[in-house]
Design an enzyme around this catalytic site. Structure first.
Site, PDB file in Angstrom:
ATOM      1  N   CYS A 115       0.815  -1.224   0.000  1.00 30.29           N
ATOM      2  CA  CYS A 115       0.000   0.000   0.000  1.00 30.29           C
ATOM      3  C   CYS A 115       0.848   1.273   0.000  1.00 30.29           C
ATOM      4  O   CYS A 115       0.325   2.365  -0.205  1.00 30.29           O
ATOM      5  CB  CYS A 115      -0.951   0.000   1.190  1.00 30.29           C
ATOM      6  SG  CYS A 115      -1.956  -1.485   1.256  1.00 30.29           S
ATOM      7  N   HIS A 239      -3.020   6.963   3.120  1.00 29.28           N
ATOM      8  CA  HIS A 239      -3.505   5.677   2.618  1.00 29.28           C
ATOM      9  C   HIS A 239      -4.881   5.400   3.217  1.00 29.28           C
ATOM     10  O   HIS A 239      -5.110   5.607   4.407  1.00 29.28           O
ATOM     11  CB  HIS A 239      -2.520   4.574   3.007  1.00 29.28           C
ATOM     12  CG  HIS A 239      -3.022   3.199   2.719  1.00 29.28           C
ATOM     13  ND1 HIS A 239      -3.647   2.876   1.537  1.00 29.28           N
ATOM     14  CD2 HIS A 239      -3.008   2.061   3.470  1.00 29.28           C
ATOM     15  CE1 HIS A 239      -3.992   1.596   1.570  1.00 29.28           C
ATOM     16  NE2 HIS A 239      -3.623   1.089   2.733  1.00 29.28           N
ATOM     17  N   ASN A 269     -10.275  -0.146   0.679  1.00 28.71           N
ATOM     18  CA  ASN A 269      -8.807  -0.098   0.632  1.00 28.71           C
ATOM     19  C   ASN A 269      -8.343  -0.648  -0.720  1.00 28.71           C
ATOM     20  O   ASN A 269      -8.490  -1.836  -0.988  1.00 28.71           O
ATOM     21  CB  ASN A 269      -8.242  -0.942   1.785  1.00 28.71           C
ATOM     22  CG  ASN A 269      -6.723  -0.952   1.821  1.00 28.71           C
ATOM     23  OD1 ASN A 269      -6.062  -0.545   0.865  1.00 28.71           O
ATOM     24  ND2 ASN A 269      -6.173  -1.419   2.925  1.00 28.71           N
TER      25      ASN A 269
HETATM   26  O1  UT7 Z   1      -3.455  -1.468   3.811  1.00 26.99           O
HETATM   27  C1  UT7 Z   1      -3.232  -1.890   5.098  1.00 26.99           C
HETATM   28  C2  UT7 Z   1      -4.181  -2.948   5.381  1.00 26.99           C
HETATM   29  N1  UT7 Z   1      -4.744  -3.244   6.601  1.00 26.99           N
HETATM   30  C3  UT7 Z   1      -5.129  -2.427   7.597  1.00 26.99           C
HETATM   31  O2  UT7 Z   1      -4.870  -1.277   7.648  1.00 26.99           O
HETATM   32  C4  UT7 Z   1      -5.918  -3.089   8.675  1.00 26.99           C
HETATM   33  C5  UT7 Z   1      -5.799  -2.415   9.995  1.00 26.99           C
HETATM   34  N2  UT7 Z   1      -6.758  -2.975  10.910  1.00 26.99           N
HETATM   35  C6  UT7 Z   1      -8.049  -2.636  10.895  1.00 26.99           C
HETATM   36  O3  UT7 Z   1      -8.482  -1.823  10.101  1.00 26.99           O
HETATM   37  C7  UT7 Z   1      -8.948  -3.231  11.944  1.00 26.99           C
HETATM   38  O4  UT7 Z   1      -8.166  -3.957  12.890  1.00 26.99           O
HETATM   39  C8  UT7 Z   1     -10.048  -4.164  11.363  1.00 26.99           C
HETATM   40  C9  UT7 Z   1     -11.064  -3.333  10.590  1.00 26.99           C
HETATM   41  C10 UT7 Z   1      -9.425  -5.198  10.444  1.00 26.99           C
HETATM   42  C11 UT7 Z   1     -10.777  -4.861  12.505  1.00 26.99           C
HETATM   43  O5  UT7 Z   1     -11.311  -3.912  13.382  1.00 26.99           O
HETATM   44  P1  UT7 Z   1     -11.091  -4.048  14.966  1.00 26.99           P
HETATM   45  O6  UT7 Z   1     -11.811  -2.934  15.591  1.00 26.99           O
HETATM   46  O7  UT7 Z   1      -9.614  -4.152  15.195  1.00 26.99           O
HETATM   47  O8  UT7 Z   1     -11.843  -5.390  15.278  1.00 26.99           O
HETATM   48  P2  UT7 Z   1     -11.285  -6.754  15.908  1.00 26.99           P
HETATM   49  O9  UT7 Z   1     -10.426  -7.475  14.920  1.00 26.99           O
HETATM   50  O10 UT7 Z   1     -10.731  -6.478  17.263  1.00 26.99           O
HETATM   51  O11 UT7 Z   1     -12.624  -7.545  16.086  1.00 26.99           O
HETATM   52  C12 UT7 Z   1     -13.619  -7.122  17.022  1.00 26.99           C
HETATM   53  C13 UT7 Z   1     -14.777  -8.089  16.938  1.00 26.99           C
HETATM   54  C14 UT7 Z   1     -14.354  -9.559  17.047  1.00 26.99           C
HETATM   55  O12 UT7 Z   1     -15.369 -10.232  17.743  1.00 26.99           O
HETATM   56  P3  UT7 Z   1     -15.200 -10.564  19.315  1.00 26.99           P
HETATM   57  O13 UT7 Z   1     -13.964 -11.390  19.430  1.00 26.99           O
HETATM   58  O14 UT7 Z   1     -15.091  -9.218  19.986  1.00 26.99           O
HETATM   59  O15 UT7 Z   1     -16.461 -11.292  19.626  1.00 26.99           O
HETATM   60  C15 UT7 Z   1     -14.339 -10.029  15.617  1.00 26.99           C
HETATM   61  O16 UT7 Z   1     -14.568 -11.393  15.495  1.00 26.99           O
HETATM   62  O17 UT7 Z   1     -15.429  -7.938  15.664  1.00 26.99           O
HETATM   63  C16 UT7 Z   1     -15.505  -9.236  15.033  1.00 26.99           C
HETATM   64  N3  UT7 Z   1     -15.424  -9.049  13.607  1.00 26.99           N
HETATM   65  C17 UT7 Z   1     -16.488  -8.773  12.838  1.00 26.99           C
HETATM   66  N4  UT7 Z   1     -17.795  -8.642  13.149  1.00 26.99           N
HETATM   67  C18 UT7 Z   1     -18.637  -8.354  12.146  1.00 26.99           C
HETATM   68  C19 UT7 Z   1     -14.314  -9.067  12.800  1.00 26.99           C
HETATM   69  N5  UT7 Z   1     -14.663  -8.807  11.541  1.00 26.99           N
HETATM   70  C20 UT7 Z   1     -16.008  -8.625  11.532  1.00 26.99           C
HETATM   71  C21 UT7 Z   1     -16.946  -8.339  10.531  1.00 26.99           C
HETATM   72  N6  UT7 Z   1     -18.233  -8.187  10.875  1.00 26.99           N
HETATM   73  N7  UT7 Z   1     -16.587  -8.148   9.230  1.00 26.99           N
END
Ligand code: UT7
Length: 316
Positions: A115, A239, A269
């Protein structure tokens, strides 16, 4: 990394263009196939819809042609084509196919820095101009939908397809690039990766945690080389990975969100395309005037980071 040398031949952006696939995939569309919700995706990422489709070659040809048209430059006057992409259509030769379809007669190569790729390519192109090239076409394109696991709710809502391009032309003097920084930390490569031919693997939370810090480290280096502070910035083009990362970066820089270019709500993204698309949309919206300082700043798999401070229109 050094600041641009005084006295080197500089460059300015003289044209830009974008290409977004026609097919719109909304969060509601994803609700039908994934255990997710529009509310979760919007709150956690800022994404409402994304565009899917096309190939890296076809999108690049569209954005590249638009940039050439706006610059008023015929294909025979381009001295080099640099295509930032992490999703080439083939193992090699993607940039030469774009070169052929645009009618260019020059060297053409891909550059992959995930990215951060477009900023890497833009700095690269300034280097080519400092060494004597007159005009360079720089394209950032990714078709991430082809390497996304559509059954994985942790990644499927995030990634999409797009292309953005700029024509860079030589000018007397220092030009627009006042400072730049290219960075990488291979010890973090396991946080975001894909095998050749495989799909994206990501430790989202850890990538998020590091993203703001590595973007800010890079931005601060570029601004220091440029001799400016965040107060001098008219526009920040970050980004587009997550609206919360953009908000946190703006907060750390001490600038309000009104000065940020944001497209993530409708693009998702798009990796190498994300910064040139956001820049082009800001330019098309008339948000930039001559003399403005613009910060481009990205981070991505690798992990890589890159930033550049531009003075729009160059420095006389
Ligand atoms: O170009 C660079 C590429 N990547 C990035 O920049 C990614 C950077 N990271 C992020 O943007 C975020 O970490 C994410 C958007 C990927 C995830 O957001 P988060 O606030 O960090 O969520 P999390 O991974 O801590 O998940 C929180 C909860 C979990 O459930 P529990 O364990 O709290 O019950 C996940 O299982 O949200 C759940 N979850 C979802 N729920 C509904 C994860 N993905 C989803 C989903 N829909 N799509």
């Amino acid at each position: 990394m050094p600041a641009t040398r005084q006295g080197a031949t500089g460059a300015v952006i003289s044209g830009w263009g974008i290409a977004l696939p026609d097919k719109v995939v909304t969060n509601q569309d994803l609700e039908a196939t994934l255990d997710t919700s529009d509310e979760w995706i919007v709150t956690r990422t800022g994404i409402r819809e994304r565009r899917i489709g096309g190939s890296t070659v076809s999108l690049s040809v569209s954005s590249g042609q638009a940039a050439l048209d706006l610059a008023g430059v015929t294909p025979d006057r381009i001295d080099a084509l640099v295509v930032a992409t992490t999703t080439p259509d083939r193992q090699w030769g993607t940039a030469p196919m774009i070169q052929d379809q645009l009618g260019l007669r020059c060297g053409a190569y891909e550059l992959n820095a995930a990215c951060s790729g477009f900023v890497y390519a833009l700095v690269n192109a300034h280097g080519l101009i400092a060494m004597g090239a007159e005009r360079v076409l720089v394209i950032g394109t990714d078709t991430l939908s082809r390497i996304t696991d559509w059954d994985d709710r942790a990644t499927a809502p995030l990634f999409a397809d797009a292309s953005g391009a700029v024509v860079l032309e030589s000018v007397d003097g220092r030009g627009q690039l006042l400072g730049w920084d290219l960075d990488a930390d291979g010890s973090a490569s396991e946080l975001l990766w894909a095998t050749v031919g495989g799909t994206i693997n990501m430790e989202g939370k850890e990538v998020f945690r590091r993203a703001v810090r590595i973007m800010m480290d890079s931005a601060e280096k570029s601004m220091r080389h440029a001799g400016i502070t965040a107060d001098d910035l008219s526009l920040i083009v970050p980004h587009q990975a997550n609206i919360r990362i953009i908000q946190a970066a703006c907060e750390r820089l001490g600038v309000d969100m009104e000065r940020a270019a944001v497209t993530i709500d409708h693009t998702g993204n798009t990796s190498s395309a994300s910064i040139p698309v956001a820049l082009a949309e800001a330019l098309d919206d008339g948000r930039v005037k001559t003399g403005d300082h613009i910060l481009l700043v990205g981070f991505g798999g690798g992990m890589t980071a890159a930033s550049a401070v531009l003075r729009w229109g160059g420095t006389s």
